[in-house]
Design a protein around this motif. Structure first.
Motif, PDB file in Angstrom:
ATOM      1  N   ALA A   1       0.835  -1.204   0.000  1.00 33.84           N
ATOM      2  CA  ALA A   1       0.000   0.000   0.000  1.00 33.84           C
ATOM      3  C   ALA A   1       0.873   1.258   0.000  1.00 33.84           C
ATOM      4  CB  ALA A   1      -0.932  -0.007   1.202  1.00 33.84           C
ATOM      5  N   PHE A   2       1.948   1.254   0.761  1.00 31.76           N
ATOM      6  CA  PHE A   2       2.853   2.395   0.788  1.00 31.76           C
ATOM      7  C   PHE A   2       3.492   2.612  -0.588  1.00 31.76           C
ATOM      8  CE2 PHE A   2       7.123   4.191   1.535  1.00 31.76           C
ATOM      9  CZ  PHE A   2       6.740   5.401   2.101  1.00 31.76           C
ATOM     10  N   ALA A   3       3.898   1.519  -1.235  1.00 28.11           N
ATOM     11  CA  ALA A   3       4.494   1.634  -2.570  1.00 28.11           C
ATOM     12  C   ALA A   3       3.470   2.154  -3.576  1.00 28.11           C
ATOM     13  CB  ALA A   3       5.041   0.279  -3.012  1.00 28.11           C
ATOM     14  N   ALA A   4       2.239   1.728  -3.464  1.00 25.51           N
ATOM     15  CA  ALA A   4       1.208   2.204  -4.384  1.00 25.51           C
ATOM     16  C   ALA A   4       0.943   3.688  -4.195  1.00 25.51           C
ATOM     17  CB  ALA A   4      -0.080   1.403  -4.172  1.00 25.51           C
ATOM     18  N   ILE A   5       0.946   4.142  -2.954  1.00 26.13           N
ATOM     19  CA  ILE A   5       0.726   5.570  -2.684  1.00 26.13           C
ATOM     20  C   ILE A   5       1.893   6.404  -3.210  1.00 26.13           C
ATOM     21  CG2 ILE A   5       0.590   7.262  -0.815  1.00 26.13           C
ATOM     22  CD1 ILE A   5      -1.068   5.228   0.732  1.00 26.13           C
ATOM     23  N   ARG A   6       3.095   5.865  -3.128  1.00 28.26           N
ATOM     24  CA  ARG A   6       4.278   6.579  -3.598  1.00 28.26           C
ATOM     25  C   ARG A   6       4.377   6.626  -5.119  1.00 28.26           C
ATOM     26  NH1 ARG A   6       6.435  10.199  -0.515  1.00 28.26           N
ATOM     27  NH2 ARG A   6       7.469   9.413   1.319  1.00 28.26           N
ATOM     28  N   GLY A   7       3.547   5.841  -5.829  1.00 26.94           N
ATOM     29  CA  GLY A   7       3.544   5.893  -7.282  1.00 26.94           C
ATOM     30  C   GLY A   7       4.414   4.863  -7.953  1.00 26.94           C
ATOM     31  N   VAL A   8       4.745   3.797  -7.273  1.00 27.27           N
ATOM     32  CA  VAL A   8       5.575   2.758  -7.865  1.00 27.27           C
ATOM     33  C   VAL A   8       4.836   2.066  -9.005  1.00 27.27           C
ATOM     34  CG1 VAL A   8       6.711   0.533  -7.405  1.00 27.27           C
ATOM     35  CG2 VAL A   8       6.875   2.395  -5.751  1.00 27.27           C
ATOM     36  N   PHE A   9       3.518   1.905  -8.873  1.00 29.01           N
ATOM     37  CA  PHE A   9       2.715   1.217  -9.883  1.00 29.01           C
ATOM     38  C   PHE A   9       2.114   2.166 -10.916  1.00 29.01           C
ATOM     39  CE2 PHE A   9       2.207  -1.312  -5.905  1.00 29.01           C
ATOM     40  CZ  PHE A   9       3.021  -2.364  -6.295  1.00 29.01           C
TER      41      PHE A   9
ATOM     42  N   PRO B   1      -5.020   8.027  -9.361  1.00 25.77           N
ATOM     43  CA  PRO B   1      -6.102   8.798  -9.977  1.00 25.77           C
ATOM     44  C   PRO B   1      -6.236  10.198  -9.391  1.00 25.77           C
ATOM     45  CG  PRO B   1      -6.846   6.599  -9.437  1.00 25.77           C
ATOM     46  CD  PRO B   1      -5.477   6.756  -8.847  1.00 25.77           C
ATOM     47  N   ALA B   2      -5.825  10.398  -8.157  1.00 21.33           N
ATOM     48  CA  ALA B   2      -5.937  11.712  -7.531  1.00 21.33           C
ATOM     49  C   ALA B   2      -4.823  12.660  -7.959  1.00 21.33           C
ATOM     50  CB  ALA B   2      -5.916  11.558  -6.009  1.00 21.33           C
ATOM     51  N   SER B   3      -3.841  12.165  -8.732  1.00 24.43           N
ATOM     52  CA  SER B   3      -2.726  13.024  -9.114  1.00 24.43           C
ATOM     53  C   SER B   3      -3.084  14.006 -10.219  1.00 24.43           C
ATOM     54  CB  SER B   3      -1.537  12.169  -9.559  1.00 24.43           C
ATOM     55  OG  SER B   3      -1.878  11.438 -10.726  1.00 24.43           O
ATOM     56  N   GLY B   4      -4.251  13.868 -10.810  1.00 24.64           N
ATOM     57  CA  GLY B   4      -4.685  14.816 -11.830  1.00 24.64           C
ATOM     58  C   GLY B   4      -5.289  14.104 -13.011  1.00 24.64           C
ATOM     59  N   SER B   5      -6.052  14.847 -13.755  1.00 21.99           N
ATOM     60  CA  SER B   5      -6.734  14.281 -14.909  1.00 21.99           C
ATOM     61  C   SER B   5      -5.782  14.224 -16.096  1.00 21.99           C
ATOM     62  CB  SER B   5      -7.960  15.118 -15.261  1.00 21.99           C
ATOM     63  OG  SER B   5      -8.567  14.607 -16.412  1.00 21.99           O
ATOM     64  N   ARG B   6      -5.664  13.065 -16.689  1.00 22.24           N
ATOM     65  CA  ARG B   6      -4.825  12.925 -17.881  1.00 22.24           C
ATOM     66  C   ARG B   6      -5.637  13.113 -19.142  1.00 22.24           C
ATOM     67  NH1 ARG B   6      -2.486   7.212 -16.690  1.00 22.24           N
ATOM     68  NH2 ARG B   6      -4.428   7.094 -15.567  1.00 22.24           N
TER      69      ARG B   6
END
Length: 79
Positions: free
Chosen positions: A16-24, A28-33
């Motif tokens: 879960a920590f790795a997923a929050i850090r953006g490893v994967f 979705p909350a980082s912005g609309s692509r």
């Protein structure tokens, strides 16, 4: 038994920590692509309100009026 449960919980927390850090990938909350949903939004300044004509109010129910019988045919079931 309890050791395995604790090990699985620690591993789940690390994932879960790795997923929050953006490893994967980006979250979705980082912005609309995709800007297409932004272009399709309704702008309230462009909306107009108009009264409903009598010909358009056929499907509008009368509040407090009697309920019409449904147009369903029923018959006895055969065995």
């Amino acid at each position: 038994m309890l050791r395995w449960l604790i090990a699985i919980l620690i591993l789940a927390n690390l994932v879960a920590f790795a997923a929050i850090r953006g490893v994967f990938g980006p979250t979705p909350a980082s912005g609309s692509r995709d800007s297409l949903p932004l272009n399709r939004q309704i702008h309230p300044e462009r909306l107009t309100v108009r009264p409903i004509a009598a010909s358009e109010s056929v499907d509008v129910p009368v509040v407090g009026g009697p309920v019409a019988e449904p147009a369903v045919q029923a018959s006895a079931l055969t065995q």
